[in-house]
Design a protein around this motif. Sequence first.
Motif, PDB file in Angstrom:
ATOM      1  N   MET A   1     -53.682 -16.986   0.691  1.00 32.63           N
ATOM      2  CA  MET A   1     -53.607 -15.734  -0.070  1.00 32.63           C
ATOM      3  C   MET A   1     -54.750 -15.672  -1.078  1.00 32.63           C
ATOM      4  N   THR A   2     -55.428 -14.556  -1.160  1.00 33.88           N
ATOM      5  CA  THR A   2     -56.538 -14.371  -2.089  1.00 33.88           C
ATOM      6  C   THR A   2     -56.014 -14.204  -3.511  1.00 33.88           C
ATOM      7  N   ARG A   3     -56.664 -14.862  -4.457  1.00 25.26           N
ATOM      8  CA  ARG A   3     -56.269 -14.739  -5.860  1.00 25.26           C
ATOM      9  C   ARG A   3     -56.772 -13.410  -6.410  1.00 25.26           C
ATOM     10  N   PHE A   4     -55.902 -12.715  -7.152  1.00 21.63           N
ATOM     11  CA  PHE A   4     -56.315 -11.457  -7.758  1.00 21.63           C
ATOM     12  C   PHE A   4     -57.364 -11.754  -8.829  1.00 21.63           C
ATOM     13  N   PRO A   5     -58.493 -11.046  -8.835  1.00 20.84           N
ATOM     14  CA  PRO A   5     -59.625 -11.438  -9.673  1.00 20.84           C
ATOM     15  C   PRO A   5     -59.559 -11.019 -11.142  1.00 20.84           C
ATOM     16  N   PHE A   6     -58.492 -10.320 -11.554  1.00 21.54           N
ATOM     17  CA  PHE A   6     -58.381  -9.861 -12.935  1.00 21.54           C
ATOM     18  C   PHE A   6     -57.051 -10.306 -13.527  1.00 21.54           C
ATOM     19  N   ASN A   7     -57.013 -10.490 -14.846  1.00 22.41           N
ATOM     20  CA  ASN A   7     -55.774 -10.884 -15.506  1.00 22.41           C
ATOM     21  C   ASN A   7     -54.855  -9.709 -15.780  1.00 22.41           C
ATOM     22  N   ALA A   8     -55.424  -8.512 -15.850  1.00 20.91           N
ATOM     23  CA  ALA A   8     -54.637  -7.307 -16.119  1.00 20.91           C
ATOM     24  C   ALA A   8     -55.446  -6.090 -15.673  1.00 20.91           C
ATOM     25  N   VAL A   9     -54.730  -4.984 -15.458  1.00 18.74           N
ATOM     26  CA  VAL A   9     -55.382  -3.726 -15.083  1.00 18.74           C
ATOM     27  C   VAL A   9     -54.840  -2.627 -15.998  1.00 18.74           C
ATOM     28  N   ILE A  10     -55.755  -1.847 -16.547  1.00 16.20           N
ATOM     29  CA  ILE A  10     -55.390  -0.724 -17.414  1.00 16.20           C
ATOM     30  C   ILE A  10     -55.834   0.563 -16.725  1.00 16.20           C
ATOM     31  N   PHE A  11     -54.912   1.488 -16.606  1.00 11.97           N
ATOM     32  CA  PHE A  11     -55.144   2.744 -15.894  1.00 11.97           C
ATOM     33  C   PHE A  11     -55.245   3.912 -16.875  1.00 11.97           C
ATOM     34  N   ASP A  12     -56.286   4.702 -16.733  1.00 12.12           N
ATOM     35  CA  ASP A  12     -56.287   6.032 -17.332  1.00 12.12           C
ATOM     36  C   ASP A  12     -55.247   6.866 -16.585  1.00 12.12           C
ATOM     37  N   VAL A  13     -54.840   7.981 -17.182  1.00  9.33           N
ATOM     38  CA  VAL A  13     -53.817   8.816 -16.542  1.00  9.33           C
ATOM     39  C   VAL A  13     -54.431  10.064 -15.897  1.00  9.33           C
ATOM     40  N   ASP A  14     -54.882  10.995 -16.717  1.00  6.46           N
ATOM     41  CA  ASP A  14     -55.349  12.284 -16.192  1.00  6.46           C
ATOM     42  C   ASP A  14     -56.612  12.121 -15.351  1.00  6.46           C
ATOM     43  N   GLY A  15     -56.508  12.477 -14.070  1.00  6.79           N
ATOM     44  CA  GLY A  15     -57.629  12.356 -13.157  1.00  6.79           C
ATOM     45  C   GLY A  15     -57.736  10.998 -12.501  1.00  6.79           C
ATOM     46  N   THR A  16     -56.955  10.037 -12.989  1.00  2.12           N
ATOM     47  CA  THR A  16     -56.982   8.686 -12.410  1.00  2.12           C
ATOM     48  C   THR A  16     -55.648   8.414 -11.724  1.00  2.12           C
ATOM     49  N   LEU A  17     -54.606   8.164 -12.494  1.00  2.89           N
ATOM     50  CA  LEU A  17     -53.284   7.976 -11.895  1.00  2.89           C
ATOM     51  C   LEU A  17     -52.692   9.286 -11.386  1.00  2.89           C
ATOM     52  N   ALA A  18     -52.975  10.364 -12.106  1.00  2.22           N
ATOM     53  CA  ALA A  18     -52.351  11.646 -11.774  1.00  2.22           C
ATOM     54  C   ALA A  18     -53.397  12.754 -11.700  1.00  2.22           C
ATOM     55  N   LEU A  19     -53.127  13.732 -10.847  1.00  4.71           N
ATOM     56  CA  LEU A  19     -54.009  14.882 -10.688  1.00  4.71           C
ATOM     57  C   LEU A  19     -53.474  16.001 -11.581  1.00  4.71           C
ATOM     58  N   THR A  20     -54.166  16.228 -12.689  1.00  8.29           N
ATOM     59  CA  THR A  20     -53.635  17.115 -13.723  1.00  8.29           C
ATOM     60  C   THR A  20     -54.653  18.130 -14.237  1.00  8.29           C
ATOM     61  N   ALA A  21     -55.785  18.265 -13.574  1.00  8.45           N
ATOM     62  CA  ALA A  21     -56.818  19.168 -14.086  1.00  8.45           C
ATOM     63  C   ALA A  21     -56.300  20.600 -14.205  1.00  8.45           C
ATOM     64  N   ASP A  22     -55.540  21.062 -13.227  1.00  8.63           N
ATOM     65  CA  ASP A  22     -54.996  22.422 -13.290  1.00  8.63           C
ATOM     66  C   ASP A  22     -54.031  22.560 -14.463  1.00  8.63           C
ATOM     67  N   LEU A  23     -53.188  21.549 -14.654  1.00  9.13           N
ATOM     68  CA  LEU A  23     -52.226  21.560 -15.756  1.00  9.13           C
ATOM     69  C   LEU A  23     -52.938  21.745 -17.095  1.00  9.13           C
ATOM     70  N   HIS A  24     -53.944  20.930 -17.351  1.00  9.02           N
ATOM     71  CA  HIS A  24     -54.604  20.962 -18.648  1.00  9.02           C
ATOM     72  C   HIS A  24     -55.469  22.210 -18.815  1.00  9.02           C
ATOM     73  N   PHE A  25     -56.178  22.591 -17.757  1.00  5.74           N
ATOM     74  CA  PHE A  25     -56.986  23.812 -17.867  1.00  5.74           C
ATOM     75  C   PHE A  25     -56.114  25.020 -18.166  1.00  5.74           C
ATOM     76  N   ASP A  26     -55.021  25.158 -17.428  1.00  7.49           N
ATOM     77  CA  ASP A  26     -54.148  26.315 -17.625  1.00  7.49           C
ATOM     78  C   ASP A  26     -53.602  26.356 -19.056  1.00  7.49           C
ATOM     79  N   ALA A  27     -53.252  25.181 -19.596  1.00  8.70           N
ATOM     80  CA  ALA A  27     -52.706  25.142 -20.955  1.00  8.70           C
ATOM     81  C   ALA A  27     -53.772  25.496 -21.990  1.00  8.70           C
ATOM     82  N   PHE A  28     -54.946  24.897 -21.860  1.00 10.50           N
ATOM     83  CA  PHE A  28     -56.027  25.201 -22.804  1.00 10.50           C
ATOM     84  C   PHE A  28     -56.439  26.667 -22.711  1.00 10.50           C
ATOM     85  N   ASN A  29     -56.567  27.163 -21.498  1.00 12.73           N
ATOM     86  CA  ASN A  29     -57.012  28.539 -21.308  1.00 12.73           C
ATOM     87  C   ASN A  29     -55.998  29.526 -21.861  1.00 12.73           C
TER      88      ASN A  29
END
Length: 206
Positions: A1-29
């Motif tokens: 089994m290959t060893r995972f090369p990082f000790n931790a992973v940090i995820f951005d949310v908007d545009g990375t984990l989730a597709l939210t461009a329409d949500l945010h644009f509509d709210a700002f607009n």
Amino acid sequence: MTRFPFNAVIFDVDGTLALTADLHFDAFNAAAQAQGYGMTRAWYDLRKGLDRVALTEALARDVMAQAGFKLDRMQMVEASLELTIAHAREIAVENPPIARFARSLSGRVPIAVGSNAETPVVLAVLDGAGLSSLFEVVVTVSDTGRAKPDPAIFSLAAQRLGADPTQCLVLEDSDEGLAAARRAGMIAWDVRDPAILAQLDGLESF
């Protein structure tokens, strides 16, 4: 089994984990239109890596320069925040390759969220996208008071994970987020790059 090369992973949310461009644009607009001035999608897309305060300030500057009209920035911040929270659970959907990678790591590798959005927004988006159960550590601009490209959000996420920042991988979709990760001493991968998505596929089977 290959060893995972990082000790931790940090995820951005908007545009990375989730597709939210329409949500945010509509709210700002909608918040801008309530004051008599809308924004174009092209204008928003060039600035969607900014936090709410910075984006609102940028719009206010442009409106004043182009139309001589003064936006109430605080009113726009509050209105856009309220609209985003109200609709996030209906509109937010997962970004399939990144969500799949997060699920493959959950319970096996320390993972966290690090977002420029406010905590109520992030929690609503994660819930709407069906990802909230994956993360015990969620750090937002509400926790630090300093938005990306400041490294504070990612630094605090690593601290709460008990991870060495130099061994953390950050997944991002904005130039501001990538800069923040690098300033925090972390490895930054741009999920807009198809080659990066291919690398993630290879890491899922460790």
